[in-house]
Design an enzyme around this catalytic site. Structure first.
Site, mmCIF file in Angstrom:
data_model
loop_
_atom_site.group_PDB
_atom_site.id
_atom_site.type_symbol
_atom_site.label_atom_id
_atom_site.label_comp_id
_atom_site.label_asym_id
_atom_site.label_seq_id
_atom_site.Cartn_x
_atom_site.Cartn_y
_atom_site.Cartn_z
ATOM 1 C CG ASP A 198 -1.949 0.893 1.246
ATOM 2 O OD1 ASP A 198 -3.084 1.183 0.940
ATOM 3 O OD2 ASP A 198 -2.039 2.157 1.239
ATOM 4 C CB ILE A 199 0.910 4.317 -2.483
ATOM 5 C CG1 ILE A 199 1.629 5.057 -2.121
ATOM 6 C CG2 ILE A 199 -0.578 4.944 -1.995
ATOM 7 C CD1 ILE A 199 1.408 5.449 -3.735
ATOM 8 C CG ASN B 13 -12.182 -1.222 3.687
ATOM 9 O OD1 ASN B 13 -12.866 -1.874 4.559
ATOM 10 N ND2 ASN B 13 -11.490 -0.752 3.442
ATOM 11 N N GLY C 66 -16.237 2.662 3.715
ATOM 12 C CA GLY C 66 -14.281 3.053 3.572
ATOM 13 C C GLY C 66 -14.091 2.781 2.411
ATOM 14 C CD GLN C 67 -14.782 -0.883 -2.691
ATOM 15 O OE1 GLN C 67 -15.358 -1.277 -2.763
ATOM 16 N NE2 GLN C 67 -13.855 -1.984 -3.971
ATOM 17 C CG HIS D 262 -8.539 -3.052 -2.918
ATOM 18 N ND1 HIS D 262 -9.329 -2.091 -2.565
ATOM 19 C CD2 HIS D 262 -8.403 -2.415 -0.936
ATOM 20 C CE1 HIS D 262 -10.299 -1.043 -2.770
ATOM 21 N NE2 HIS D 262 -8.922 -1.189 -1.415
ATOM 22 C CG HIS E 51 -6.691 -2.918 3.443
ATOM 23 N ND1 HIS E 51 -6.212 -1.465 3.293
ATOM 24 C CD2 HIS E 51 -7.878 -2.503 2.347
ATOM 25 C CE1 HIS E 51 -6.415 -0.947 1.976
ATOM 26 N NE2 HIS E 51 -7.717 -1.631 2.246
HETATM 27 P P1 5GP Z 1 -9.455 0.806 0.305
HETATM 28 O O1 5GP Z 1 -10.525 2.678 1.164
HETATM 29 O O2 5GP Z 1 -11.110 1.336 -1.165
HETATM 30 O O3 5GP Z 1 -10.241 0.054 1.244
HETATM 31 O O4 5GP Z 1 -8.003 1.034 0.472
HETATM 32 C C1 5GP Z 1 -7.482 1.737 -1.095
HETATM 33 C C2 5GP Z 1 -5.972 1.981 -1.259
HETATM 34 O O5 5GP Z 1 -5.152 1.693 -1.883
HETATM 35 C C3 5GP Z 1 -6.098 2.915 -0.006
HETATM 36 O O6 5GP Z 1 -5.562 2.045 0.875
HETATM 37 C C4 5GP Z 1 -4.888 3.257 0.082
HETATM 38 O O7 5GP Z 1 -3.455 4.008 0.212
HETATM 39 C C5 5GP Z 1 -3.862 2.595 -1.482
HETATM 40 N N1 5GP Z 1 -4.165 2.493 -2.873
HETATM 41 C C6 5GP Z 1 -4.358 4.334 -3.675
HETATM 42 N N2 5GP Z 1 -4.105 4.422 -4.037
HETATM 43 C C7 5GP Z 1 -3.200 3.606 -4.475
HETATM 44 C C8 5GP Z 1 -1.448 3.428 -5.521
HETATM 45 O O8 5GP Z 1 -1.190 4.415 -6.588
HETATM 46 N N3 5GP Z 1 -0.756 2.190 -5.073
HETATM 47 C C9 5GP Z 1 -0.494 1.823 -4.205
HETATM 48 N N4 5GP Z 1 0.036 1.039 -4.378
HETATM 49 N N5 5GP Z 1 -1.767 2.020 -3.371
HETATM 50 C C10 5GP Z 1 -2.120 2.961 -3.668
#
Ligand code: 5GP
Length: 116
Positions: free
Chosen positions: A34-35, A89, A95-96, A102, A104
């Site tokens: 994760d970034i 999520n 929170g998605q 995906h 985590h």
């Molecule tokens: P969500 O909130 O949708 O469950 O999680 C999305 C996740 O994707 C977040 O933890 C966010 O930091 C990660 N993320 C978003 N854009 C990028 C990206 O361009 N590269 C990487 N490696 N992670 C990303």
């Protein structure tokens, strides 16, 4: 089930258009760091098949979903984690923020419960 082009950022990562720190890959899934990590270890595991989230999945996705979970456990062990949080999520209210399914893998520190 979505069947158009995957315009999400994870679609671009899968196509190699955006770089990612790859951890694991096979025919069904791709895993990368994760970034914006929420813990010392924070890895995302995504299916190569484009589905928005679990609510978009059907009977035909059982193998992929099971593989996602088993693969996450293998990755966590390879990372040396004693335990980890496996979070998906589903939907903006949960929170998605990226609308390609995906999971985590979050670990490397003590985690509180319940999540926010
Ligand atoms: P969500 O909130 O949708 O469950 O999680 C999305 C996740 O994707 C977040 O933890 C966010 O930091 C990660 N993320 C978003 N854009 C990028 C990206 O361009 N590269 C990487 N490696 N992670 C990303």
């Amino acid at each position: 089930m979505p069947d158009g082009p995957n315009e999400t950022i994870f679609g671009a990562i899968l196509r190699g258009e955006i770089p990612s720190d790859k951890v694991y890959e096979d025919d069904l899934v791709y895993a990368f760091r994760d970034i914006n990590p929420a813990a010392p270890t924070h890895i995302l595991v995504i299916p190569k098949k484009y589905v928005v989230n679990c609510m978009d999945c059907g009977e035909e996705d059982k193998e992929m979903l099971g593989h996602l979970m088993v693969t996450a456990a293998k990755i966590a062990k390879d990372e040396g984690l004693e335990g980890y949080r496996f979070v998906i999520n589903n939907g903006g209210v949960a929170g998605q923020t990226v609308f390609h399914l995906h999971a985590h893998i979050i670990g490397g520190r003590d985690l509180s419960w319940p999540p926010g």
